[in-house]
Design a protein around this motif. Structure first.
Motif, mmCIF file in Angstrom:
data_model
loop_
_atom_site.group_PDB
_atom_site.id
_atom_site.type_symbol
_atom_site.label_atom_id
_atom_site.label_comp_id
_atom_site.label_asym_id
_atom_site.label_seq_id
_atom_site.Cartn_x
_atom_site.Cartn_y
_atom_site.Cartn_z
ATOM 1 N N LEU A 19 58.062 66.590 46.656
ATOM 2 C CA LEU A 19 58.447 67.650 45.730
ATOM 3 C C LEU A 19 57.729 67.544 44.394
ATOM 4 O O LEU A 19 57.569 68.547 43.696
ATOM 5 N N ILE A 20 57.334 66.331 44.038
ATOM 6 C CA ILE A 20 56.669 66.164 42.744
ATOM 7 C C ILE A 20 55.177 65.861 42.867
ATOM 8 O O ILE A 20 54.480 65.814 41.854
ATOM 9 N N GLN A 21 54.686 65.694 44.100
ATOM 10 C CA GLN A 21 53.270 65.390 44.272
ATOM 11 C C GLN A 21 52.352 66.472 43.709
ATOM 12 O O GLN A 21 51.317 66.150 43.099
ATOM 13 N N PRO A 22 52.685 67.772 43.876
ATOM 14 C CA PRO A 22 51.820 68.804 43.262
ATOM 15 C C PRO A 22 51.706 68.637 41.750
ATOM 16 O O PRO A 22 50.633 68.871 41.173
ATOM 17 N N LEU A 23 52.795 68.225 41.094
ATOM 18 C CA LEU A 23 52.763 67.985 39.657
ATOM 19 C C LEU A 23 51.879 66.796 39.317
ATOM 20 O O LEU A 23 51.094 66.832 38.368
ATOM 21 N N VAL A 24 52.042 65.731 40.088
ATOM 22 C CA VAL A 24 51.271 64.518 39.859
ATOM 23 C C VAL A 24 49.779 64.811 39.993
ATOM 24 O O VAL A 24 48.965 64.383 39.164
ATOM 25 N N ASN A 54 52.067 56.570 39.670
ATOM 26 C CA ASN A 54 52.617 55.849 40.819
ATOM 27 C C ASN A 54 54.106 56.163 40.922
ATOM 28 O O ASN A 54 54.828 56.112 39.926
ATOM 29 N N ILE A 55 54.564 56.503 42.124
ATOM 30 C CA ILE A 55 55.944 56.943 42.312
ATOM 31 C C ILE A 55 56.683 55.992 43.253
ATOM 32 O O ILE A 55 56.205 55.680 44.344
ATOM 33 N N ALA A 56 57.847 55.549 42.828
ATOM 34 C CA ALA A 56 58.759 54.797 43.690
ATOM 35 C C ALA A 56 59.996 55.664 43.901
ATOM 36 O O ALA A 56 60.708 55.988 42.944
ATOM 37 N N PHE A 57 60.229 56.080 45.147
ATOM 38 C CA PHE A 57 61.370 56.946 45.457
ATOM 39 C C PHE A 57 62.601 56.095 45.754
ATOM 40 O O PHE A 57 62.541 55.146 46.533
ATOM 41 N N LEU A 58 63.724 56.435 45.132
ATOM 42 C CA LEU A 58 64.976 55.719 45.344
ATOM 43 C C LEU A 58 66.052 56.695 45.809
ATOM 44 O O LEU A 58 66.194 57.782 45.252
ATOM 45 N N ASN A 59 66.796 56.306 46.834
ATOM 46 C CA ASN A 59 67.920 57.125 47.282
ATOM 47 C C ASN A 59 69.117 56.957 46.364
ATOM 48 O O ASN A 59 69.916 57.879 46.186
ATOM 49 N N GLN A 60 69.262 55.773 45.801
ATOM 50 C CA GLN A 60 70.400 55.472 44.937
ATOM 51 C C GLN A 60 70.091 54.217 44.120
ATOM 52 O O GLN A 60 69.080 53.554 44.336
ATOM 53 N N GLY A 61 70.972 53.919 43.166
ATOM 54 C CA GLY A 61 70.868 52.666 42.426
ATOM 55 C C GLY A 61 69.752 52.584 41.413
ATOM 56 O O GLY A 61 69.341 51.480 41.037
ATOM 57 N N ILE A 101 54.786 75.143 38.713
ATOM 58 C CA ILE A 101 54.508 74.336 39.905
ATOM 59 C C ILE A 101 55.775 73.659 40.407
ATOM 60 O O ILE A 101 56.108 73.716 41.600
ATOM 61 N N TYR A 102 56.488 73.019 39.493
ATOM 62 C CA TYR A 102 57.675 72.248 39.859
ATOM 63 C C TYR A 102 58.779 73.149 40.390
ATOM 64 O O TYR A 102 59.399 72.863 41.421
ATOM 65 N N ALA A 103 59.028 74.238 39.692
ATOM 66 C CA ALA A 103 60.097 75.144 40.106
ATOM 67 C C ALA A 103 59.795 75.772 41.462
ATOM 68 O O ALA A 103 60.692 75.939 42.292
ATOM 69 N N ALA A 104 58.534 76.118 41.708
ATOM 70 C CA ALA A 104 58.168 76.701 42.991
ATOM 71 C C ALA A 104 58.306 75.680 44.115
ATOM 72 O O ALA A 104 58.793 75.994 45.207
ATOM 73 N N ALA A 105 57.894 74.445 43.867
ATOM 74 C CA ALA A 105 57.981 73.400 44.889
ATOM 75 C C ALA A 105 59.425 73.090 45.241
ATOM 76 O O ALA A 105 59.749 72.807 46.396
ATOM 77 N N ASN A 106 60.314 73.152 44.247
ATOM 78 C CA ASN A 106 61.721 72.805 44.451
ATOM 79 C C ASN A 106 62.616 74.012 44.700
ATOM 80 O O ASN A 106 63.816 73.848 44.930
#
Length: 334
Positions: A33-38, A50-57, A280-285
């Motif tokens: 979802l954020i790769q187009p922005l990056v 560099n992106i680290a995706f976290l489900n929680q915590g 970009i962000y709003a369209a992707a999401n």
């Protein structure tokens, strides 16, 4: 002696070189979802992301890492997570004329600890076949007996629903909200379960007629071959509070307290609020840009317009605990 001098010269040269231009992100939002922005940011600035995706915590991880954290920026899909990070002391205030100009006051922290990027509405998905257009106009209407056995929703303890409950408290107080939750529970067609899309599937299957959900799920379902038929079975209705507007929540960004690349992180944050990145962000999401200078995508615009509720987002975050308590008191998921 030559070796020592050579090493000293090398160390002097190394310390004189600029630090690697990069931004490290901890994100609750999926990378796709954020790769187009990056990609757009790196193309414009040359700064690697560099992106680290976290489900929680996320907050717990930042607390555990302390000054050792590699994270410069956090991205979340909910104001509650932003508020938690601020309360835990893992973010820092950011002074930027660009950010304050691009992000309206209602969508940023009063102390500049976080900034909203996109918004979404908590709406009603209504069966095209069994619910008349405009038949439901307010969140308060959900307790009307005419909806008995006709409503589906995910768990009342989920962040999206506790946010709505918190907003109900802000408008009407705890006693009213407890009665509202009791009435809403009485009108459920089944025990709360699944996610927002699962509720739309239940409408398609004839198991209920209306459900609570976030607007962006419509876009996600329309992009999925199997789920498209669920989406086509419903339409979006924008209820409002009787003394307010339609409940909204935000995705947002904040700089970590121990960011190693604060200048690059600030550039990234400012870029995220630019009209280009907002689009970009709003369209992707499939969400709404918070910037008044950026327009939603054609698909999102096709769902209709609404007046956002003006309850302060930080006030709602502060009421989440009370909302959760009321949800548990009425045994909403039982």
């Amino acid at each position: 002696m030559e070796t020592k001098l050579g090493l000293a010269a090398a160390l002097t040269l190394a310390t004189a070189l600029p630090a690697l231009a990069e931004v490290n992100i901890y994100s609750y939002r999926q990378p796709e979802l954020i790769q187009p922005l990056v990609d757009a940011f790196t193309a414009e600035t040359g700064i690697e992301v560099n992106i680290a995706f976290l489900n929680q915590g996320l907050t717990e991880r930042l607390l555990a890492e302390g000054t050792r954290t590699p994270a410069d920026v956090i991205l979340t899909a909910d104001v509650q997570h932003l508020a938690e990070a601020v309360e835990a002391g893992v973010t820092q205030p950011v002074e930027s004329d660009v950010l304050t100009a691009n992000v309206p006051e209602g969508f940023r922290d009063p102390d500049n600890q976080w900034f909203g990027l996109t918004s979404r509405a908590r709406i009603v998905y209504a069966s095209r076949d069994r619910v008349r257009p405009g038949e439901i106009t307010s969140y308060e209407d959900l307790v009307d007996p005419k909806w008995a056995g006709r409503i589906c929703t995910r768990s009342g303890t989920h962040a999206y629903n506790t946010a709505l409950t918190a907003a109900m408290i802000a408008h009407h107080g705890e006693d009213y909200t407890k009665e509202w939750l009791t009435g809403l529970k009485a009108n459920l067609a089944m025990k709360p379960q699944g996610n927002d899309r699962a509720q739309v599937k239940s409408i398609w299957a004839g198991e209920c007629d209306i459900s609570l959900g976030n607007t962006y799920y419509m876009g996600e379902m329309l992009e999925d071959d199997e789920q498209r038929q669920w989406a086509e079975a419903v339409r979006i209705e924008f209820p409002a509070f009787e003394d307010g507007g339609t409940h909204v929540n935000i995705s947002g960004v904040a700089m970590t307290a121990h960011a190693k690349h604060p200048e690059d992180a600030l550039k990234f944050m400012e870029f995220l609020t630019s009209p280009e990145a907002q689009a970009i962000y709003a369209a992707a999401n499939h969400e709404y840009p918070v910037s008044p200078t950026a327009a939603p995508s054609d698909l999102v615009a096709s769902w209709g317009s609404f007046t956002p509720d003006n309850t302060d987002l930080m006030d709602l975050a502060g009421l989440r605990g009370t909302a959760l308590k009321l949800v548990q008191e009425v045994d909403f998921d039982g």
